[in-house]
Design a protein around this motif. Structure first.
Motif, short mmCIF file in Angstrom:
data_model
loop_
_atom_site.label_atom_id
_atom_site.label_comp_id
_atom_site.label_asym_id
_atom_site.label_seq_id
_atom_site.Cartn_x
_atom_site.Cartn_y
_atom_site.Cartn_z
N CYS A 3 0.86 -1.18 0.00
CA CYS A 3 0.00 0.00 0.00
C CYS A 3 0.90 1.24 0.00
CB CYS A 3 -0.88 0.00 1.25
SG CYS A 3 -1.64 1.58 1.57
N CYS A 6 0.09 3.41 3.66
CA CYS A 6 0.54 2.93 4.96
C CYS A 6 1.73 1.98 4.86
CB CYS A 6 -0.61 2.27 5.73
SG CYS A 6 -1.17 0.73 4.99
N CYS A 26 -4.23 0.10 0.06
CA CYS A 26 -4.95 -1.07 0.54
C CYS A 26 -6.41 -0.69 0.83
CB CYS A 26 -4.28 -1.63 1.79
SG CYS A 26 -4.44 -0.56 3.23
N CYS A 29 -6.94 1.91 3.60
CA CYS A 29 -6.58 3.29 3.28
C CYS A 29 -7.49 3.90 2.20
CB CYS A 29 -5.13 3.38 2.84
SG CYS A 29 -3.98 3.02 4.17
ZN LIG Z 1 -2.88 1.10 3.54
#
Ligand SMILES: [Zn+2]
Length: 164
Positions: A3, A6, A26, A29
């Motif tokens: 991701c 994050c 992801c 997020c």
């Molecule tokens: Zn993420």
């Protein structure tokens, strides 16, 4: 895949639009951004710059307030009179004062006439020997000028500068 927001490992990423940038993120997020749809009106680069400047301005405010309250010690403008009066109050001749602070009489003479500004070391000796204050707190003018310049520039001006 990772991701991009994050940094977590994820099986599949979603392409979302966050703060003016497209990121592959992801599922967790993805809710922070907008899913990019064709034809959807995007934030213009100008809007992004304005947003960033607003954030920066908010962050800078407490520091500006602190800086404008800063002071510096400066020699009082009427130091010749203060020194002369303090010396005469003690009934000292210029020679007497000169001998006490280990300076030439001509130096005392010049200072009392305002022809010479005593340096820091000399100021300290005079203050101690005569029991006077020759330094006063004054606001730092340099800082005031700086902050008024910043205030004078509007966000619009800054955006214009960025675009040029
Ligand atoms: Zn993420």
């Amino acid at each position: 895949m990772l991701c991009e927001l994050c940094g977590k490992k994820t099986e599949r990423t979603t392409r979302v639009f966050i703060e003016g940038t497209t990121l592959n993120v992801c599922r967790d997020c993805a809710k922070f951004g907008e899913v990019r749809k064709p034809g959807k009106k995007e934030l213009t680069p100008q809007t992004v710059i304005t947003k960033r400047l607003e954030i920066r301005e908010k962050r800078m405010k407490p520091k500006d307030v602190y800086e404008s309250e800063e002071t510096t010690l400066e020699l009082v403008p009427d130091y010749p009179r203060i020194i002369r009066e303090a010396r005469m109050a003690r009934d000292w001749k210029q020679e007497t004062l000169a001998a006490k602070i280990n300076e030439k009489v001509s130096v005392i003479n010049k200072i009392e006439r305002g022809d010479m500004r005593p340096d820091d070391a000399l100021v300290k000796k005079l203050e101690k020997e005569l029991g006077i204050k020759l330094m006063e707190k004054v606001p730092i003018i340099k800082t005031e000028t700086k902050s008024s310049t910043t205030k004078g520039l509007t966000l619009g001006d800054l955006v214009k500068l960025k675009k040029e």
